[in-house]
Design an enzyme around this catalytic site. Structure first.
Site, mmCIF file in Angstrom:
data_model
loop_
_atom_site.group_PDB
_atom_site.id
_atom_site.type_symbol
_atom_site.label_atom_id
_atom_site.label_comp_id
_atom_site.label_asym_id
_atom_site.label_seq_id
_atom_site.Cartn_x
_atom_site.Cartn_y
_atom_site.Cartn_z
ATOM 1 C CG ASP A 61 -2.018 -1.032 1.128
ATOM 2 O OD1 ASP A 61 -2.897 -0.864 0.262
ATOM 3 O OD2 ASP A 61 -1.987 -2.018 1.883
ATOM 4 C CG ASP A 67 -2.913 6.685 4.566
ATOM 5 O OD1 ASP A 67 -3.715 7.533 4.985
ATOM 6 O OD2 ASP A 67 -3.185 5.847 3.689
ATOM 7 N NE ARG A 86 -0.525 1.911 4.020
ATOM 8 C CZ ARG A 86 -1.002 3.035 3.508
ATOM 9 N NH1 ARG A 86 -2.269 3.310 3.607
ATOM 10 N NH2 ARG A 86 -0.216 3.891 2.891
ATOM 11 C CG HIS A 164 -8.141 7.012 5.767
ATOM 12 N ND1 HIS A 164 -7.495 6.398 4.705
ATOM 13 C CD2 HIS A 164 -7.472 6.635 6.882
ATOM 14 C CE1 HIS A 164 -6.493 5.667 5.176
ATOM 15 N NE2 HIS A 164 -6.451 5.788 6.485
ATOM 16 C CB CYS A 251 -4.767 7.750 -0.856
ATOM 17 S SG CYS A 251 -6.467 7.719 -0.309
HETATM 18 N N1 GLY Z 1 -5.408 0.134 0.771
HETATM 19 C C1 GLY Z 1 -5.123 1.341 1.435
HETATM 20 C C2 GLY Z 1 -5.266 1.217 2.885
HETATM 21 O O1 GLY Z 1 -6.063 0.411 3.340
HETATM 22 O O2 GLY Z 1 -4.616 1.873 3.649
#
Ligand code: GLY
Length: 256
Positions: A61, A67, A86, A164, A251
């Site tokens: 991601d 993010d 992440r 989000h 994003c």
């Molecule tokens: N696929 C992007 C996220 O879930 O952060």
């Protein structure tokens, strides 16, 4: 006014990214690359310098760089993603951010606090942060405290339905705000001129303002018309492959 944007090329592992919508299918990597090229061109045409980082195969991601941090005029706040897979992405962004901010302008969200930049919406010197599945109360508290050092204010918005905050609400300057679903009637946003996004175009709520142009995803005619009627120049670009991973226009970049 934004001068800079940071993006990261999608990795081949993109196909294994997190999704809440597996029914949309896996992203087509080659098409995702083409869409990323077009996204970069759209940004450049808005007068910003674009820093393009290399793909990170170990983080499916990682093209969703928004993010990893929040970049304001006076400071940078490095996030601590709520999604376990992440979490390492933010640290890998720090060297790039240090090219634009000095060490004493950089703040860090630390565990047990979690925060993802997709949950943060900047409106001048005020920041809204979404309390979400990815951003917890401690993350909000640390974020607010960090901003206060630089004279910024912050309010917390609880999310019920979306991933989000900016999945459903986006500020496009001049007191104009795109709002969808749970955000249409929210008290927090009652003073803004609302551009209402119909439920069938909910994904289109995620548009980005870049220096008086608004970049709009392809296929959302009501959103596009609402933005044009508000007086903006519009660039339409296709993000179909990122949508398959719950990712939108915001994003894919850090704008500052
Ligand atoms: N696929 C992007 C996220 O879930 O952060």
């Amino acid at each position: 006014m934004f001068n800079n944007v940071i993006v990261r090329r999608p990795a081949r592992s993109l196909v294994d990214g997190i999704t809440s919508a597996p029914e949309l299918g896996k992203p087509d990597y080659e098409l995702a690359l083409k869409q990323h090229d077009a996204y970069i061109e759209a940004l450049k045409s808005c007068g910003v310098q674009v820093t393009v980082l290399e793909a990170l195969e170990e983080y499916p991601d990682s093209c969703f760089v928004e993010d990893t941090a929040v970049l304001a005029k006076k400071c940078a706040i490095i996030s601590n993603p709520g999604a376990e897979t992440r979490r390492g992405e933010s640290a890998l962004m720090v060297d790039t951010i240090k090219k634009f901010y000095s060490d004493d302008q950089i703040e860090y969200i630390k565990s047990p606090g979690t925060m993802e930049g997709g949950d943060v919406m900047m409106v001048g010197d005020h920041f809204y942060i979404g309390l979400s599945a990815r951003t917890n109360e401690e993350g909000c508290r640390q974020f607010k405290e960090a901003l206060a050092k630089y004279g910024y204010t912050c309010s917390v918005v609880s999310l019920e339905e979306v991933l989000h905050l900016k999945t459903g609400v986006n500020y496009v300057e001049n007191n104009n705000m795109l709002v969808s679903g749970e955000f249409i009637e929210k008290e927090d946003f009652k003073s803004f001129n609302k551009i209402i996004v119909p439920v069938e175009e909910a994904y289109g709520a995620n548009c980005i303002w870049v220096n008086d142009t608004v970049i709009v995803p392809e296929g959302y005619p009501t959103v596009e018309k609402g933005i044009r009627d508000a007086g903006y120049k519009v660039i339409v670009t296709d993000t179909s492959e990122y949508r398959k991973l719950d990712g939108g226009l915001s994003c894919l970049s850090l704008r500052f």
